[in-house]
Design an enzyme around this catalytic site. Structure first.
Site, mmCIF file in Angstrom:
data_model
loop_
_atom_site.group_PDB
_atom_site.id
_atom_site.type_symbol
_atom_site.label_atom_id
_atom_site.label_comp_id
_atom_site.label_asym_id
_atom_site.label_seq_id
_atom_site.Cartn_x
_atom_site.Cartn_y
_atom_site.Cartn_z
ATOM 1 N N ASP A 1 40.180 39.658 -7.306
ATOM 2 C CA ASP A 1 39.963 40.748 -5.891
ATOM 3 C C ASP A 1 39.750 39.587 -4.547
ATOM 4 O O ASP A 1 38.677 39.241 -4.291
ATOM 5 C CB ASP A 1 38.819 41.712 -6.067
ATOM 6 C CG ASP A 1 39.467 42.475 -6.819
ATOM 7 O OD1 ASP A 1 40.669 42.910 -7.298
ATOM 8 O OD2 ASP A 1 38.496 43.455 -7.910
ATOM 9 N N LYS B 1 47.411 48.789 -5.150
ATOM 10 C CA LYS B 1 46.774 50.057 -5.118
ATOM 11 C C LYS B 1 46.142 50.530 -4.678
ATOM 12 O O LYS B 1 46.221 50.127 -2.928
ATOM 13 C CB LYS B 1 45.095 49.032 -6.245
ATOM 14 C CG LYS B 1 44.511 47.665 -4.916
ATOM 15 C CD LYS B 1 43.860 47.381 -5.432
ATOM 16 C CE LYS B 1 43.345 46.060 -4.540
ATOM 17 N NZ LYS B 1 42.019 45.289 -4.887
ATOM 18 N N HIS B 2 45.776 51.350 -4.389
ATOM 19 C CA HIS B 2 45.227 52.174 -6.380
ATOM 20 C C HIS B 2 45.756 53.805 -6.084
ATOM 21 O O HIS B 2 45.039 54.288 -5.202
ATOM 22 C CB HIS B 2 43.583 52.409 -5.994
ATOM 23 C CG HIS B 2 42.823 51.174 -5.591
ATOM 24 N ND1 HIS B 2 42.133 51.284 -4.270
ATOM 25 C CD2 HIS B 2 42.146 50.423 -6.492
ATOM 26 C CE1 HIS B 2 41.244 49.966 -4.604
ATOM 27 N NE2 HIS B 2 40.743 49.566 -5.665
ATOM 28 N N HIS C 1 33.198 53.681 -7.969
ATOM 29 C CA HIS C 1 32.627 52.839 -8.491
ATOM 30 C C HIS C 1 31.426 53.560 -9.194
ATOM 31 O O HIS C 1 30.631 53.498 -10.604
ATOM 32 C CB HIS C 1 31.671 51.433 -7.933
ATOM 33 C CG HIS C 1 32.885 51.038 -7.463
ATOM 34 N ND1 HIS C 1 33.697 50.750 -6.839
ATOM 35 C CD2 HIS C 1 33.775 49.039 -7.870
ATOM 36 C CE1 HIS C 1 34.311 49.934 -6.458
ATOM 37 N NE2 HIS C 1 34.401 49.236 -7.007
ATOM 38 N N ASP D 1 42.026 49.778 -13.257
ATOM 39 C CA ASP D 1 40.883 50.522 -12.444
ATOM 40 C C ASP D 1 39.367 49.686 -13.167
ATOM 41 O O ASP D 1 40.493 50.074 -15.158
ATOM 42 C CB ASP D 1 40.312 50.815 -11.373
ATOM 43 C CG ASP D 1 39.287 49.671 -10.030
ATOM 44 O OD1 ASP D 1 39.498 49.079 -10.503
ATOM 45 O OD2 ASP D 1 39.787 50.688 -9.243
#
Length: 331
Positions: free
Chosen positions: A67, A171-172, A184, A254
Site C-alpha cells: 500500500d 479500492k475500496h 480494521h 481486503d
C-alpha cells in the site's frame, strides 16, 4: 525453484529478510503473493534484494504488493519520494483543473516507477472512495467528495501508473467513504440504497472499470442492498461488479483478518466464503496460524486465472533518470 501456478492467498511476513520458514511457506501451492509493510523496509537496496529473493522462489513468480498511496498510507518512505495525500491533488485540481490533472499523472508515474525499479508489482491504488465528512478511515485518502472529480483525477493517476509499468487496483469497492467506522476494527454499516450508491460512490468504479486490472473490496455492510459484505457476496462481486459494471480483472478481498470481516466466521470460513463468492485473491495478514490453516485447506485449488494475473506483473518502462526528470518537473 518451485514450478507452481499461483494460489489465491496473499500473505505478510515480519522482518527485512526471509527466514527458512517463510521460504518454505511461500513455496506452498495456495500462496499467490506477498504484501509488504513498513517493517519489511530499511532501504531501497534492501527492498530490491528482498523482492529479488521472493521472485526467485518459484515460477511463475509470486506477486509482490504494497500500500503506497501517499500521505499517511505510504509504507516505504526513506529513499522514496514523499507522496502527497490524494486530497492535496484534489485541492490542486480545484485551484486549476489542468494543473491538478497533471499532478495526478505525475504522482502515478513517480509512485509506480519507484516501486517497479525496486521489484514491486502492485501498489493497491488509487483510492476511489468519495470523501464524506464523517469518514475517519478514508478522510484525506480520497481525492474529493465529487465522484466525477475522483474519476478524472484517478484516471490520470492510473495512466501515470501504466506509463511507469504498473497495473492499477482501485479500492475500496463499492465505496468506504460513507461510513464513520474504521473497518480494521469494526463492522461499518452504510444505510444507503443502490441508486444512491450508483449516483455517487460507485461512479468512479463504473467509469474506470475498463482501465483497472484489479479492484479491492470494502468491508462495509450495505443492508438495504445485501446483508453480506461485498467480499462474501456474489451479488456485489458477480451481479454488480462483473455483469453490471463489466469489470474483467482480478478481485482482491481486503485483509480478511480485519474486524469488518468478522461476519464471515473463522478465518478459514472467511477465506472459503470470499473465494466462493467471486474473489480471485484474498489477503490474510498478521495471523500466521490462520495463514497456515487456510493454505492447508485450500491446497492447489482456487487458482486465479493466469491471463488475468499476468496483467498484474510490473514491467520496467522508466529509468531512475526518467523519474528524476519527472520529480524535478514538479517545481
Amino acid at each position: 525453484m518451485s514450478n507452481l501456478p499461483l494460489g489465491p492467498l496473499i500473505i505478510d511476513f515480519s522482518g527485512e529478510t526471509l527466514g527458512s520458514e517463510e521460504r518454505t511457506l511461500l513455496q506452498t501451492a495456495a500462496i499467490g503473493g506477498v504484501i509488504l509493510f513498513s517493517d519489511n523496509y530499511r532501504s531501497r537496496q534492501q527492498l530490491t534484494e528482498l523482492t529479488g529473493e521472493i521472485r526467485s522462489l518459484r515460477t511463475p513468480p509470486l506477486l509482490i504488493c504494497v500500500d503506497q498511496e501517499g500521505g499517511r498510507v505510504q509504507r516505504f518512505r526513506d529513499g522514496f519520494f514523499r507522496l502527497p495525500a490524494a486530497k492535496e491533488i484534489g485541492q490542486a485540481y480545484e485551484q486549476d483543473m489542468q494543473i491538478g490533472l497533471q499532478l495526478a499523472r505525475k504522482m502515478g508515474i513517480i509512485m509506480a516507477g519507484e516501486l517497479v525499479l525496486a521489484g514491486v508489482d502492485i501498489s493497491f491504488a488509487p483510492v476511489l472512495d468519495c470523501a464524506h465528512p464523517k469518514s475517519q478511515v478514508i478522510g484525506d485518502r480520497s481525492f474529493s467528495a465529487d465522484p466525477n472529480m475522483i474519476a478524472s483525477l484517478a484516471g490520470e493517476f492510473v495512466r501515470g501508473m501504466c506509463q511507469a509499468g504498473m497495473a492499477a487496483t482501485g479500492k475500496h469497492y463499492p465505496g468506504h467513504g460513507g461510513v464513520k467506522e474504521d473497518s480494521h476494527e469494526l463492522q461499518p454499516v452504510d444505510s444507503r440504497d443502490l441508486s444512491a450508491l450508483f449516483d455517487k460512490d460507485l461512479l468512479p468504479f463504473r467509469k474506470l472499470a475498463k482501465q483497472l486490472s484489479g479492484i479491492m473490496t470494502a468491508h462495509v455492510q450495505y443492508p438495504k442492498i445485501d446483508t453480506t459484505i461485498p467480499c462474501f457476496s456474489p451479488y456485489w462481486l458477480v451481479t454488480v461488479l462483473r455483469q453490471r459494471l463489466g469489470f474483467t480483472g482480478i478481485i482482491f478481498s481486503d485483509d480478511l483478518t480485519m474486524g469488518g470481516a468478522e461476519q464471515g466466521g473463522k478465518p478459514i470460513e472467511r477465506a472459503l466464503s470470499a473465494l466462493e463468492a467471486g474473489c480471485d485473491m484474498i489477503l490474510v495478514c498478521k495471523d500466521r496460524e490462520a495463514v497456515l490453516e487456510i493454505a492447508e485447506q485450500l491446497g492447489d485449488n482456487h487458482n486465479p486465472n493466469p491471463s488475468k494475473i499476468n496483467r498484474l506483473y510490473s514491467k520496467q518502462k522508466l529509468s531512475e533518470l526518467d523519474l528524476t526528470i519527472t520529480r524535478s518537473s514538479l517545481g
